[in-house]
Design an enzyme around this catalytic site. Sequence first.
Site, PDB file in Angstrom:
ATOM      1  N   SER A 305       0.822  -1.216   0.000  1.00  0.00           N
ATOM      2  CA  SER A 305       0.000   0.000   0.000  1.00  0.00           C
ATOM      3  C   SER A 305       0.856   1.265   0.000  1.00  0.00           C
ATOM      4  O   SER A 305       1.577   1.523  -0.955  1.00  0.00           O
ATOM      5  CB  SER A 305      -0.952  -0.051   1.205  1.00  0.00           C
ATOM      6  OG  SER A 305      -1.903   0.969   1.157  1.00  0.00           O
ATOM      7  N   ASP A 316      10.625   5.272  -9.808  1.00  0.00           N
ATOM      8  CA  ASP A 316      10.200   5.847 -11.081  1.00  0.00           C
ATOM      9  C   ASP A 316      10.994   7.098 -11.443  1.00  0.00           C
ATOM     10  O   ASP A 316      11.366   7.310 -12.597  1.00  0.00           O
ATOM     11  CB  ASP A 316       8.720   6.239 -10.991  1.00  0.00           C
ATOM     12  CG  ASP A 316       7.858   5.395 -11.901  1.00  0.00           C
ATOM     13  OD1 ASP A 316       8.297   4.304 -12.280  1.00  0.00           O
ATOM     14  OD2 ASP A 316       6.750   5.836 -12.231  1.00  0.00           O
ATOM     15  N   LYS A 330      -0.592  -4.298  -3.167  1.00  0.00           N
ATOM     16  CA  LYS A 330      -1.879  -3.779  -2.700  1.00  0.00           C
ATOM     17  C   LYS A 330      -1.905  -2.295  -3.058  1.00  0.00           C
ATOM     18  O   LYS A 330      -1.500  -1.445  -2.273  1.00  0.00           O
ATOM     19  CB  LYS A 330      -2.041  -4.006  -1.193  1.00  0.00           C
ATOM     20  CG  LYS A 330      -3.468  -3.881  -0.659  1.00  0.00           C
ATOM     21  CD  LYS A 330      -3.895  -2.446  -0.509  1.00  0.00           C
ATOM     22  CE  LYS A 330      -5.287  -2.322   0.068  1.00  0.00           C
ATOM     23  NZ  LYS A 330      -5.737  -0.906   0.118  1.00  0.00           N
TER      24      LYS A 330
END
Length: 437
Positions: A305, A316, A330
């Site tokens: 999460s 990224d 998740k």
Amino acid sequence: MKRRFIFGLVVVLLLLNLALGAKIYFGAVRLANEEDNAQAGLALFNDALQKIRMEYVDGKNLTSQKLIYAALKGAVSQLDPHSEFLDADSFQTLQDDTQGQFGGLGLVVASKDGHVTVVAPMEDSPGFRAGILTGDRIVKVEGRNVEHDSLNDVVKLLRGEPGSTVSLTVERPATGTTKTCSIRRSIIQMRMVKDIHGKREFPVDENKIGYIRITQFGDKTGEELDEALSQLKRQGVRGLVLDLRWNPGGLLDQAVAVCQKFLPRGQLIVSTEGRRVLEKYFAQGAGDEMKDVPIVVLANLGSASAAEIVTGCLQDLHRAVVLGEKTFGKGSVQTIFPLEDGSALKLTVAKYYTPSHKVIHQQGITPDIVVPVTDRVEAALLLQRAPGGVEGLPDQNRAAIESIQDEQLIRAQDLLKGLLIYDSLKTAGRGEKNSSR
């Protein structure tokens, strides 16, 4: 010619008007049909409800509320593993969970592949000290099989008065073994941000490499991280290990608060997208407070999460190297919709996307450098982290546990050392070039 043009224009407008009218008409018919179907469905539900109450052999103890709650639970459970219908007590429990203090075993659980599965044991908790691991499936509570119970019902059984005990049986899919233990419930009060020794002193090593472990994203995680970074900067930190292993997640705004400590102001951190939801979250802080400090993020299957939001964002944007194992996956957004009687619906309304628009849900984050560990090593590392976990073992077992090294952390520290040496060589090379001039 002019008359022909006007005639053609009138024909086009008439056709457009006809098409628009047809669209409105058929749309109205569709909505009317949907409304008729909904009303028919509600009538069917009410008819079935009354027959259950009147004809069921043990129906004397049934109430309309019990039947309606059961129907809502069944309906919502068909949507996805993270959507739930919560009665008033469960709704209150959910609210308590984000405050950093609550009663229970300290196990973060989720429904996975039809099983109530441990996402991660919270540090300093009874479940953590009992040796429960990420991926363990809860199969029995107090000797009763709970494999067909809902996630919410199992959580209720795990909760109880602080000081009371509960018997828990877990199955470990990786080995096929089961384990039963009696665990004493306690008030779970957590520090979200810790140093390498499980304290809040945050020393740097001889290479000026610091270490921060975030155990969960609660309402004070951002504040605690601020304090940790301030202490590291005062010591001249040159490299940072950010440990998100066994971090089950938490609050989205705190994940954003953590990311923006390491990103320039205005940078996209995460977006949430759904049928009625489109939100983008940007760094709002003062900018990258440690822009010259290389970062390695440690992650594993227990990272879920909000922990995956931070991991995916920093990876990224090439702000950190991610090392360890693939994360839990998740990455969906649940919104709470309170209902009139104190109950609530927790519905999945969107999914998380990294800055490059990679979906997290059911995919997880794959590390840049994969360093796997066995269940045995993972259990030992969790025991090393638990306050008093090693000290309470017999001498022979204690020595064996203490001898196990954290290879993921060692690799992260070695990587940072290499980056710092390389940076020093580049700086020295530029200095020699300038002096030769």
